[in-house]
Design an enzyme around this catalytic site. Structure first.
Site, PDB file in Angstrom:
ATOM      1  N   GLN A 241       2.271  -0.618  -4.082  1.00 57.16           N
ATOM      2  CA  GLN A 241       2.577  -1.756  -4.959  1.00 57.16           C
ATOM      3  C   GLN A 241       2.320  -3.086  -4.251  1.00 57.16           C
ATOM      4  O   GLN A 241       3.054  -4.053  -4.432  1.00 57.16           O
ATOM      5  CB  GLN A 241       4.013  -1.653  -5.456  1.00 57.16           C
ATOM      6  CG  GLN A 241       4.232  -0.567  -6.480  1.00 57.16           C
ATOM      7  CD  GLN A 241       3.434  -0.811  -7.764  1.00 57.16           C
ATOM      8  OE1 GLN A 241       3.220  -1.945  -8.174  1.00 57.16           O
ATOM      9  NE2 GLN A 241       2.999   0.272  -8.401  1.00 57.16           N
ATOM     10  N   SER A 242       1.251  -3.130  -3.509  1.00 56.37           N
ATOM     11  CA  SER A 242       0.942  -4.310  -2.705  1.00 56.37           C
ATOM     12  C   SER A 242       0.509  -5.495  -3.575  1.00 56.37           C
ATOM     13  O   SER A 242      -0.489  -5.426  -4.301  1.00 56.37           O
ATOM     14  CB  SER A 242      -0.176  -3.974  -1.718  1.00 56.37           C
ATOM     15  OG  SER A 242      -0.683  -5.134  -1.110  1.00 56.37           O
TER      16      SER A 242
END
Length: 336
Positions: free
Chosen positions: A78-79
């Site tokens: 979930q960068s």
């Protein structure tokens, strides 16, 4: 030569919508006592906003200078950095490869969904810690060069000496906003990940004469590691900008990390609910939620009271909320 003039010597692409607002949070301020101001870098405009476009304006200017045709970077599933690096590469006519570390947040939601929509070449790998992905990036770059491509590697979180210039510029912007509004802050609260934003803002704010505490809230490393990163980036920035002098003392807190990077702690989730329900502003569960949790803990301990003005940086990351829906649902249930 002043700092603003020195910044103009470096190439820059225009990716962020700036200046971002410096908003007073009136309902939250009335509830807490101190006047709380929020620097809205969640509103930089590119692909749902966040801090990274400011950094990428300088880093990808180097890629354009070197005639790169593909950007390679890395991060967690979930960068925010993966989302915004892909968006920046697309905006500038380049492809993007993102190397992501497999973790519990692998649902096609939030940042991962946007990365897919933007058309990144996604490579998912298994590593002990997502901060240990640089070797995979080097391997991908070698593969691309062998295929005749011209890759430009961007490290995790996008922190390089040149990318730090984006938050030196942001610090000058924030200082100007404070002078224009007549606000005299008692403190600044900033997230501390790799340390680039914290260091660059400290560099600029101290240059502009702000002597109040600049408080870093770590989201991943212990205080000793953070202090080492701060000194490293201060030295790199000083070299780049021709600045003499030792780094100042840095106030960094590591007690809000939780079990690991990305752990949605109870204090973080409480901060998200509080700011949403008082100001209709959404924080994220990785950076701004923990930054606010640090400020709220210090306020509860009596550090800040009526008459103080406290500036908090919202560094973005809101798309991650959707990938954390299970943790948020459970917390909502606990809070009734």
């Amino acid at each position: 030569m002043d700092l603003a003039t020195r910044l103009e010597q470096f190439p820059r692409e225009h990716l962020a919508r700036t200046p971002t607002p410096l908003d007073v949070l009136p309902t939250l301020s009335a509830r807490l006592g101190p006047r709380v101001l929020l620097k809205r870098d969640d509103l930089t405009g590119l692909a749902l906003g966040g801090d990274k476009p400011r950094k990428l304006e300088y880093e990808l200017a180097l890629a354009r200078r070197d005639q790169a045709d593909v950007v390679v970077t890395c991060g967690s599933m979930q960068s925010n950095h993966a989302r915004l690096t892909t968006a920046a590469a697309r905006r500038l006519g380049m492809d993007c490869v993102v190397v992501l570390s497999r973790d519990a947040y692998d649902e096609l939601q939030g940042n991962l969904l946007t990365v897919r929509l933007l058309g990144a070449d996604v490579r998912v790998v298994d590593v002990e810690d997502h901060w240990d992905l640089e070797g995979h990036v080097r391997t991908v770059c070698a593969e691309l060069r062998a295929a005749g491509r011209r890759p430009h590697a961007v490290p995790i979180s996008g922190t390089t000496p040149h990318s730090c210039l984006g938050y030196v510029r942001a610090g000058l912007e924030l200082a100007a906003q404070l002078r224009e509004t007549g606000e005299e802050p008692a403190a600044f609260y900033l997230p501390f990940g790799t340390g680039g934003i914290f260091t660059a803002l400290t560099f600029a704010l101290r240059d502009q004469g702000f002597a109040c505490p600049i408080v870093g809230i770590s989201v991943n490393q212990d205080r000793v590691a953070c202090q080492a990163e701060f000194r490293r980036w201060w030295t790199e920035l000083s070299t780049l900008l021709g600045h003499d002098g030792e780094p100042p003392e840095a106030e960094i807190h590591d007690e809000f990390v939780g079990r690991e990077y990305g752990d949605p702690t109870e204090a973080c989730l409480d901060a998200i609910l509080l700011v949403a329900r008082t100001e209709a502003v959404l924080l994220d569960p990785v950076y701004s939620g923990k930054t606010f949790a640090g400020f709220l803990a210090h306020h509860a301990a009596g550090r800040w009271s009526a008459g103080h003005r406290v500036v908090v940086l919202h560094s973005g990351g809101v798309p991650a909320l959707f990938a954390y829906h299970d943790a948020l649902a459970a917390h909502l249930a606990r809070r009734g």
